[in-house]
Design a protein around this motif. Structure first.
Motif, PDB file in Angstrom:
ATOM      1  N   ILE A 632     -21.734   9.139   0.640  1.00 44.54           N
ATOM      2  CA  ILE A 632     -20.252   8.803   0.779  1.00 44.54           C
ATOM      3  C   ILE A 632     -19.887   7.760   1.916  1.00 44.54           C
ATOM      4  CG2 ILE A 632     -17.953   9.937   2.119  1.00 44.54           C
ATOM      5  CD1 ILE A 632     -19.291  12.753   1.571  1.00 44.54           C
ATOM      6  N   GLY A 636     -18.721   4.633  -0.475  1.00 48.29           N
ATOM      7  CA  GLY A 636     -17.091   4.246   0.537  1.00 48.29           C
ATOM      8  C   GLY A 636     -17.407   2.517   0.814  1.00 48.29           C
ATOM      9  N   THR A 648      -5.921   0.678  -1.314  1.00 48.03           N
ATOM     10  CA  THR A 648      -7.414   0.889  -0.991  1.00 48.03           C
ATOM     11  C   THR A 648      -8.535   1.202   0.432  1.00 48.03           C
ATOM     12  OG1 THR A 648      -6.805   0.235  -3.138  1.00 48.03           O
ATOM     13  CG2 THR A 648      -9.133   1.507  -3.272  1.00 48.03           C
ATOM     14  N   ILE A 651      -7.770   3.144   2.606  1.00 49.33           N
ATOM     15  CA  ILE A 651      -7.818   4.142   2.891  1.00 49.33           C
ATOM     16  C   ILE A 651      -9.601   4.432   2.426  1.00 49.33           C
ATOM     17  CG2 ILE A 651      -8.318   5.851   1.349  1.00 49.33           C
ATOM     18  CD1 ILE A 651      -5.385   5.539   0.544  1.00 49.33           C
ATOM     19  N   LEU A 652     -10.707   3.302   2.319  1.00 50.29           N
ATOM     20  CA  LEU A 652     -11.983   3.889   1.770  1.00 50.29           C
ATOM     21  C   LEU A 652     -12.352   3.497   3.132  1.00 50.29           C
ATOM     22  CD1 LEU A 652     -12.698   1.412  -1.230  1.00 50.29           C
ATOM     23  CD2 LEU A 652     -13.071   3.755  -0.395  1.00 50.29           C
ATOM     24  N   ALA A 655     -12.472   6.839   4.560  1.00 52.53           N
ATOM     25  CA  ALA A 655     -13.147   7.847   4.644  1.00 52.53           C
ATOM     26  C   ALA A 655     -14.564   7.726   5.301  1.00 52.53           C
ATOM     27  CB  ALA A 655     -13.407   7.532   2.806  1.00 52.53           C
ATOM     28  N   TYR A 658     -13.566   8.336   8.888  1.00 52.40           N
ATOM     29  CA  TYR A 658     -14.169   9.926   9.508  1.00 52.40           C
ATOM     30  C   TYR A 658     -15.516  10.342   9.102  1.00 52.40           C
ATOM     31  CZ  TYR A 658      -9.416  10.433   9.549  1.00 52.40           C
ATOM     32  OH  TYR A 658      -8.188  10.221  10.168  1.00 52.40           O
ATOM     33  N   SER A 659     -15.895  10.067   7.787  1.00 54.38           N
ATOM     34  CA  SER A 659     -17.062  10.458   7.771  1.00 54.38           C
ATOM     35  C   SER A 659     -18.487  10.342   8.363  1.00 54.38           C
ATOM     36  CB  SER A 659     -18.122   9.417   6.499  1.00 54.38           C
ATOM     37  OG  SER A 659     -16.990   9.395   5.693  1.00 54.38           O
ATOM     38  N   GLU A 680      -9.837   6.641  14.467  1.00 53.98           N
ATOM     39  CA  GLU A 680      -9.483   6.378  12.675  1.00 53.98           C
ATOM     40  C   GLU A 680      -7.938   6.919  12.737  1.00 53.98           C
ATOM     41  OE1 GLU A 680     -11.560   4.827  10.765  1.00 53.98           O
ATOM     42  OE2 GLU A 680     -12.900   4.625  11.915  1.00 53.98           O
TER      43      GLU A 680
END
Lengths: 795, 493
Positions: A632, A636, A648, A651-652, A655, A658-659, A680
């Motif tokens: 991910i 990402g 975009t 948001i990426l 992501a 968060y990962s 984040e």
């Protein structure tokens, strides 16, 4: 501090007071306040004459940096005394002359005399210092005072040009000499000249010997305007004429000769020294005299003449150094070259000094120095004419003046060159007397030009700016004293013979000398050479228009002068182009440089040092969900590169963030995971808020090549970082200090959460200042928003 | 344990904090600044005396014994640099009073200024590699603010570049610390040194050494990492330029000198060999840049780069003599660069341009400015007996002694280029016919000139007083060349 130290420093001290004196007594010419000093100093040095001639040297030390072997040690021996007397003696005459030469109304006398005093002190320091570092310091001071004096009329472009040129060339030489000093120190372990001389036999085979020799010679040759560094001297003539007479003829340019003479006992055991000093000297002699003839500016002629005469003395010193290769008895055969050098040094100061002053008078009274506009001044300026004729005839080597005597000795020295039975002197040595003779012919010609083109021929009042008349008495005193010396030394040369003996003892230590100078040696080769010079000189002078065409055949752009000019311009232009080429002002380029270097050096180091290791013994097993998270994150991150809108991208990024925080959770760092989640969330929210107000992304497509290059660099950085990380992990050599924290978090710090305790206690200092960083950032952002100075306000 | 050691950090820190509250009251700000700055100098002087008489001073913060807490260490090198920094800060402050302008003063110029001093002094004083990173951040953040303060177009443009490069280098710094921690398991610098010495030569340590060289090389403007510098230093007003030019790159140089003497001495042939090559290229490219322009700011900016190379060449030679030379030269360069930047600040102010081709004849109107510049220029070029000479000669001598003839020759020859570049300013800017300037009235420069005059006098005394300074500076170099002294002082059992 001894009296000798004071004598050297006194001009520098007086220099401090000159501006005040100038301000306080504007009605009196500032030069009068100066004049007593060189006179007193001359008298002071004269008082050493008898003891020095008896072979005594006076040495006084003043500690400066004793820890590093740098002391202000003054050593007064024959060589130093001769120079000190020249500096103060000519200095006094020049100051007297300048009082009548420079108008107290028009000129900035305070500056002029400050520079002149700086020079006088510096020059005394050069010739009297035994410590090479101190000598170097004074050496550079002479360069800079010369720079300031050449640029004295700095509103003239030529003055600024000449000042810069002389500075660049002489400082280059100075630095080279400093290199030589350091090398000599590494060989001998001392900065003291007299101590180094003792070790001369030891160091001659040292691997640094040749390098040191070359470095010192570069220093000497640049200062004494030896070929091909002579080009600065003609441009130095932009200085006021008293300065030219003093610095650029009688004293400063002889610093190089002084250095060569002073270091002869150290370096003369090398054939290279003899060859270089003699060879460059004779070449300079020829080139200077040959070029002097083509000039029409009297000062230009004298400048080239000075170059040539310096070459003459230099070549004599080189050949004379050969005597150190012989036992005392045979050596006498070659020492005549050294005695000629010393004698001519003295003579040159007298006749050239008077000639410069004479030219200054002509310039002052007629408003020009161009021989094409001059002529027929003999009846108008009879005293000046007399000065000119004595000075010039002495320079040409005519009896009964002192120049004749030293010229004869010079020929003797040159003739004996071919007898030196080593270093190929036997075969090539024959060139020395030939070149010397040819150069002397040219010397004769320009000497005649100086006298006859100025004072005989047709008087052309229409070409002169002012109505010429004989100079005032004040201007005449100094040159008259000098030409009297020319005559007196010419008639009674043995008055100075004891001094010459003493000076030679400094140059060639451990030898006995008994110099006697005679006018008449019988009909020998030297005399015939002189007669030949006169005959050939008269012939060539008579038929000058027929052959001066040779000068125009030498294209200007191949001259050393234009090499300097073009070289300097080309260097600056090239530097500009080169620097502009890599300084693109684009952050992208700079990052490419940085990352490319990063990959290259670290990659190379990894390979060369065989540093890449992979140790999996202490690694946890990888679970499926970790793999998923990595995928991910990777997807990402890569997608961000292709995102077309800001939304975009954000948001990426979120992501990915968060990962990462999930990773923290998996690796049992819940605090970190929480922190990361908060960060984040806040940053994504903020970005979204702010970006709403921004215009659309305008992403212009880059070229494929550019993208590929960036891709390679990015991947490279990633690979290198990963490899180092793996190796660093595998290369664990010690237990971490973290065990201490685990043990003491509760026991000593009374906290239950170790991360918190580390942050606020064990390493609370870090946290304090990280908070400060945030505060500074807040101040910065606040000001950035509130304060917008326009360009106009900025000014 | 000596808590005096914290004062050169805490005084600027608290001064900065207090100043924030008086943002709109400029006279009060000036008074507080002056008091804060002078107190810092006094504290540094006392600390220097203590270090000189009693040896290295340390302090374990929070009383956590080394190597577990953060330790501040003041050895001779460190305190000399702190003292020089504090002095330069004071002088730049004096200059700022008359030149920085009301707007900037109201918008936290002085607090940011003191935060910068805090960061620099902290970086020189800390004995902990991660704490060094923290002080780098303090310093950098303050420098971002000072660089952008005013928000003119050129400032914004150059700040963004400066910011990006430095964020990247900070990222690399953290990585380097992490790698190093992974290998040696500690952050205390003395402890790291001890453990690395126990380890002996190791491939990964050499790699980390090179990484640190890159990190600090970016801050210290080492070839080929200095490209951000000329643009960034060109943008801010003169006193900020002086602070940057005198201090910021020096922190990078100090960090290289510290880590390359204390940590990475196991594979000197490789690491220091690399440093030497880079240092020589830095000198060459700096010298080329210095003669390439006729803009006075650019000339002096490229001279920073030359000096970086000279100092690091001495570090790379890595003998007690060369290190002494480097410390000598480092302090000299801080003083003289600050002086020169302030001087060209005045030159640009009175001439209304920084382009030499549009200047001329300034000395007729401003003789004091001209002669101060002349002396400063000579000191920069290492003309004896001024400040630059001793350091240079020691560096060159040690270089030749170590068999590096080419490098030493280049160091020596670089002086000629340096001299040429600054004398160009003197010849074209000060000499010649006076030009028609925008300001027909003579600009009063007396007060502004005090600042560079103080520094130039320092430079002259620094050179003349070499004998007095030598024991102090050789003590500094001795600690650098013998890590045991440092280790023992910090980890005294």
């Amino acid at each position: 501090m001894s009296l000798l130290h004071l004598a050297i420093i006194s001009p520098l001290i007086l220099a401090i007071f000159i501006p005040f004196v100038h301000k306080t007594f504007p009605k009196i010419h500032t030069g009068w306040f100066l004049l007593p000093l060189p006179v007193l100093l001359f008298a002071y040095f004269l008082s050493f004459l008898s003891t020095t001639i008896n072979g005594q040297t006076t040495m006084e030390t003043l500690a400066w940096i004793p820890t590093l072997g740098i002391n202000f040690t003054v050593r007064l021996d024959g060589l130093g005394l001769l120079f000190a007397m020249l500096i103060t003696g000519i200095g006094a005459l020049v100051v007297l002359y300048s009082i009548y030469y420079l108008s107290k109304e028009k000129e900035k006398l305070n500056q002029f005399y400050v520079y002149l005093l700086l020079f006088m002190g510096a020059m005394l320091g050069v010739v009297l210092s035994d410590n090479l570092i101190v000598l170097y310091a004074f050496w550079e001071l002479t360069s800079f005072s010369s720079f300031l004096l050449i640029g004295y009329w700095n509103h003239r472009e030529r003055s600024r040009y000449g000042a810069q040129k002389s500075m660049l060339i002489t400082v280059f030489g100075g630095l080279s000499m400093l290199g030589g000093i350091i090398l000599l120190y590494l060989m001998t372990g001392t900065f003291s000249i007299s101590e180094a001389i003792v070790l001369a036999d030891v160091i001659v085979n040292h691997e640094l010997f040749t390098a040191a020799l070359l470095c010192f010679l570069l220093g000497a040759f640049t200062k004494s305007a030896q070929f091909p560094f002579h080009i600065w001297l003609p441009d130095a003539m932009e200085a006021p004429t008293p300065v030219s007479a003093y610095l650029h003829s009688a004293t400063m340019v002889k610093a190089g000769i002084y250095l060569v003479a002073r270091l002869t006992p150290i370096f003369a055991l090398s054939g290279l020294w003899i060859w270089l000093v003699a060879g460059i000297g004779i070449l300079t002699l020829f080139w200077g005299s040959f070029n002097a003839v083509k000039h029409t500016d009297l000062k230009g002629i004298l400048a080239y003449s000075t170059i040539s005469q310096l070459g003459l003395i230099m070549s004599l010193l080189g050949l004379g150094a050969a005597s150190l290769h012989y036992s005392t008895i045979d050596a006498g055969f070659y020492t005549v070259a050294v005695s000629a050098a010393v004698f001519h040094l003295l003579n040159h100061a007298t006749f050239k000094g008077s000639l410069f002053m004479m030219v200054g008078i002509v310039d002052h009274e007629t408003g020009t120095r161009d021989i094409r506009n001059l002529g027929g001044l003999m009846t108008i300026m009879p005293i000046t004419f007399t000065i000119a004729i004595i000075g010039a005839f002495s320079m040409a080597g005519l009896p009964p003046f002192n120049g004749f005597l030293s010229k004869e000795m010079f020929f003797t020295g040159m003739l004996r060159a071919q007898e030196i039975g080593f270093f190929n002197m036997g075969t090539l040595g024959i060139l020395f007397p030939i070149i010397a003779w040819v150069a002397s012919v040219f010397t004769f010609i320009y000497s005649m030009i100086i006298v006859f083109k100025t004072f005989t021929g047709k008087f052309q009042p229409e070409k002169l700016k002012v109505k010429p008349h004989e100079a005032p008495l004040g201007l005449l005193i100094s040159p008259v004293i000098l030409v009297s010396l020319v005559v007196i030394i010419g008639l009674f040369p043995n008055l100075v013979a004891p001094l010459i003996n003493t000076v030679m003892a400094s140059i060639l230590p451990g030898m006995e000398f008994d110099v006697h100078i005679y006018h008449w040696h019988g009909f020998n080769t030297e005399l015939f050479m002189t007669i030949g010079v006169i005959l050939a000189g008269i012939l060539l002078y008579k038929f000058m228009p027929k052959w001066t065409g040779v000068y125009t055949r030498m294209p200007e752009r191949f001259s050393f002068n234009s090499a300097y000019d073009n070289g300097l311009a080309a260097i600056q232009k090239g530097a500009n182009r080169f620097t502009n080429a890599y300084m693109t002002n684009s952050i992208r380029t700079y990052l490419i440089y940085i990352f490319a270097f990063f990959i290259f050096t670290l990659g190379t180091t990894l390979i060369v040092k065989n540093a890449f290791t992979l140790d999996t013994s202490n690694v946890a097993s990888i679970h499926a969900f970790e793999v998923v998270l990595v995928v991910i994150i990777a997807v990402g991150s890569i997608s961000i590169l292709f995102a077309k809108s800001r939304m975009t991208t954000i948001i990426l990024l979120g992501a990915v963030g968060y990962s990462v925080s999930l990773f923290y959770a998996i690796f049992r760092a819940p605090d970190l995971a929480l922190t990361q989640l908060v960060i984040e969330t806040v940053s994504v929210a903020l970005f979204l808020l702010v970006f709403y107000h921004l215009p659309k992304v305008s992403r212009h497509e880059e070229t494929r090549q550019f993208k590929m290059g960036n891709a390679i660099i990015s991947v490279g950085v990633g690979v290198v970082v990963t490899m180092i990380a793996l190796s660093a992990h595998s290369g664990k050599a010690f237990d971490s200090i973290s065990q201490y924290y685990i043990e003491n978090t509760y026991k000593k710090a009374a906290g239950e959460n170790m991360v918190n305790v580390i942050l606020v206690d064990f390493r609370g200092f870090d946290t304090l200042f990280e908070i400060a960083v945030l505060a500074i950032a807040a101040l910065g952002i606040f000001s950035l928003i509130k304060l917008r100075l326009t360009r106009g306000k900025e000014q | 344990m000596n808590s005096l050691i914290t004062l050169p950090l805490l005084i600027p820190f608290f001064t900065a904090i207090i100043l924030v509250f008086f943002a709109k009251n400029i006279p009060v700000q000036r008074w507080i600044s002056t008091i804060g700055s002078i107190s810092t100098i006094i504290a540094a002087v006392f600390l220097a005396i203590t270090v000189y008489t009693d040896g290295i001073q340390t302090m374990n913060l929070g009383n956590w014994e080394a190597p577990f807490g953060i330790t501040l260490v003041s050895d001779m090198t460190s305190i000399l640099l702190v003292l020089t920094t504090s002095l330069i800060a004071f002088v730049c402050l004096l200059y700022s009073f008359r030149s920085i302008g009301k707007e900037r003063e109201e918008f936290y110029y002085y607090p940011s200024f003191f935060f910068l001093v805090l960061g620099v002094n902290g970086a020189f004083t800390t004995g902990d590699i991660f704490n060094l990173f923290v002080f780098f951040e303090v310093m950098l953040m303050a420098s971002y603010v000072l660089l952008v303060l005013g928000g003119t177009k050129i400032q914004l443009r150059e700040t963004i570049k400066y910011l990006l490069v430095n964020i990247i280098s900070s990222g690399l710094f953290v990585m380097g610390v992490a790698y190093l921690y992974s290998v040696v398991g500690t952050l205390n610098m003395a402890h790291i040194s001890l453990r690395l010495h126990e380890m002996g030569q190791s491939g990964i340590v050499t790699v980390i050494a090179v990484l640190f060289l890159i990190v600090f090389g970016i801050k210290g403007a080492l070839f080929p990492l200095y490209f951000w510098l000329p643009g960034a230093y060109y943008a801010p007003p003169a006193p900020v330029m002086a602070m940057f030019g005198a201090l910021l790159t020096k922190v990078g140089i100090y960090s290289i000198a510290r880590t390359y003497t204390l940590f990475f001495t196991q594979d000197v042939g490789y690491t220091h060999g690399l440093l030497e090559i880079l240092a020589i290229f830095t000198i060459i490219l700096g010298a080329i840049g210095a003669i390439a322009y006729s803009d006075v700011k650019k000339i002096i900016i490229y001279n920073i780069i030359v000096a970086v190379g000279v100092i690091l060449f001495g570090v790379a030679t890595f003998t007690p003599e060369s290190l002494t030379g480097s410390v000598f030269y480092l302090i000299h360069d801080m003083i003289i660069k600050a002086a020169l930047f302030l001087l060209i600040g005045i030159i640009i102010k009175v001439a209304g341009t920084s382009n030499l081709k549009e200047m001329g004849g300034l000395i007729h109107r401003y003789p004091g400015l001209g002669w101060t510049f002349f002396i400063a220029a000579l000191a920069l070029s290492g003309i004896p007996p001024l400040s630059g000479f001793m350091g240079k000669i020691l560096i060159v001598r040690a270089g030749i002694d170590a068999g590096n003839y080419w490098g030493s020759g280049i160091v020596l020859l670089s002086s000629l280029f340096v001299l040429f570049s600054v004398m160009k300013i003197f010849i074209n800017g000060f000499w010649g016919e006076a030009r028609e300037y925008k300001q027909q009235e003579k600009v009063p420069v007396k007060w502004l000139l005090t600042a560079p005059v103080i520094l130039t006098i320092c430079a002259v005394l620094y050179g003349l007083g070499t004998e007095a300074l030598y024991p102090i500076i050789s003590t500094a170099a001795e600690t650098l060349s013998n890590p045991e002294i440092y280790i023992n002082a910090v980890l005294k059992e």
